[in-house]
Write an enzyme that holds these catalytic residues in place. Sequence first.
Site, PDB file in Angstrom:
ATOM      1  N   SER A   1       0.827  -1.200   0.000  1.00  0.00           N
ATOM      2  CA  SER A   1       0.000   0.000   0.000  1.00  0.00           C
ATOM      3  C   SER A   1       0.862   1.252   0.000  1.00  0.00           C
ATOM      4  O   SER A   1       1.962   1.268   0.575  1.00  0.00           O
ATOM      5  CB  SER A   1      -0.903  -0.006   1.245  1.00  0.00           C
ATOM      6  OG  SER A   1      -1.507   1.256   1.446  1.00  0.00           O
TER       7      SER A   1
ATOM      8  N   TYR B   1      -2.397  -0.211  10.072  1.00  0.00           N
ATOM      9  CA  TYR B   1      -2.575  -0.813   8.746  1.00  0.00           C
ATOM     10  C   TYR B   1      -1.295  -0.662   7.931  1.00  0.00           C
ATOM     11  O   TYR B   1      -0.790  -1.623   7.337  1.00  0.00           O
ATOM     12  CB  TYR B   1      -3.750  -0.153   8.023  1.00  0.00           C
ATOM     13  CG  TYR B   1      -3.831  -0.511   6.559  1.00  0.00           C
ATOM     14  CD1 TYR B   1      -4.156  -1.806   6.161  1.00  0.00           C
ATOM     15  CD2 TYR B   1      -3.572   0.436   5.571  1.00  0.00           C
ATOM     16  CE1 TYR B   1      -4.221  -2.147   4.809  1.00  0.00           C
ATOM     17  CE2 TYR B   1      -3.639   0.103   4.232  1.00  0.00           C
ATOM     18  CZ  TYR B   1      -3.955  -1.184   3.860  1.00  0.00           C
ATOM     19  OH  TYR B   1      -4.012  -1.524   2.517  1.00  0.00           O
TER      20      TYR B   1
END
Length: 340
Positions: free
Chosen positions: A132, A157
């Site tokens: 990501s 995350y």
Amino acid sequence: MNAPIRRVLLTGAAGFVGFHVTEALLGEGVEVLGIDNLTPYYDPALKQARLDRLLPRNGFSFEPIDIADYDVLQAAFAAYKPDVIIHLAAQAGVRYSLENPRAYASSNLDGFLSILEACRHNPVSHLIYASSSSVYGANAKVPFSEHDGADHPVSLYAATKRANELMAHSYAHLYGIPVTGLRFFTVYGPWGRPDMAYFKFTKAILEGQPIDVYAEAEMSRDFTYVDDIREAIVRLASLPPASDPDFDRLAPDPATAAAPYRIYNIGNHTPVRLDRFIAVIEDACGRSAIKRHLPMQPGDVRATYADVSGLAARVGFRPDTSIEEGIARFVAWYRDFYKV
């Protein structure tokens, strides 16, 4: 060197990106075993609708497996004998990680370890996995480059995604598994995730409800249309990395390695301010938004901006779908799917 692909095991097949990549692979005659545990993080009916489109396709099979269940996953690897693994299953969402951190440890850490171990014991020609853009965290230098460090995540995350990259490198080094990590930049498009801002904005605008806008004048994102993500993944799948003979251990490059390991950004390399993005959604919906202005939230970053020169050099492709075109396609899909 291009390696022909016969059989792919793809995790997160009922997810947003997984669904699109599976369709593309099937269209090229590749057999796909899709794996997904259909977690209820968002509406399971949408995941089932995606899956219902895939199940009738020739070459597609499906197993409802939780990747954190290593024994079951290992058995699927051993029985299916895939050439390539495309690992897209994960617990997504920056803000949700503030509320439910343990979900990220189970899926993104334990689950990824299961994938790596299964690849170790069932050799494959290539493992591709989703990272990501959030791994860039507190980095202020833009555009974000894979050659820069990414060691200051600002959400759990992001930390789990960065951990995946480090875990992948260790397995590439120890066991010679060719591994490619892909840093996605704000993916959007038809069949998307309802927890994403563009999906929430479209729903609220069409219903005449207010939208929550966080730090509108300060935020910009490198919005990347899902077809461009899909194209990059399919091209990379047949290009497993090799060890870099020029890797300098005295000045190590984070994007490459002495092991068969690479990382690529996949983004539209054109950051768009949040206020402009909302205006494009308003135009596509034919209605104005009712805005509820709020401050930036914990874990958010002000801007994302991808340097995709590495991807372009590797596969001869860089994402280029404009937000006007991409949002128009999404809103058309949304109206059709939800009968608005």
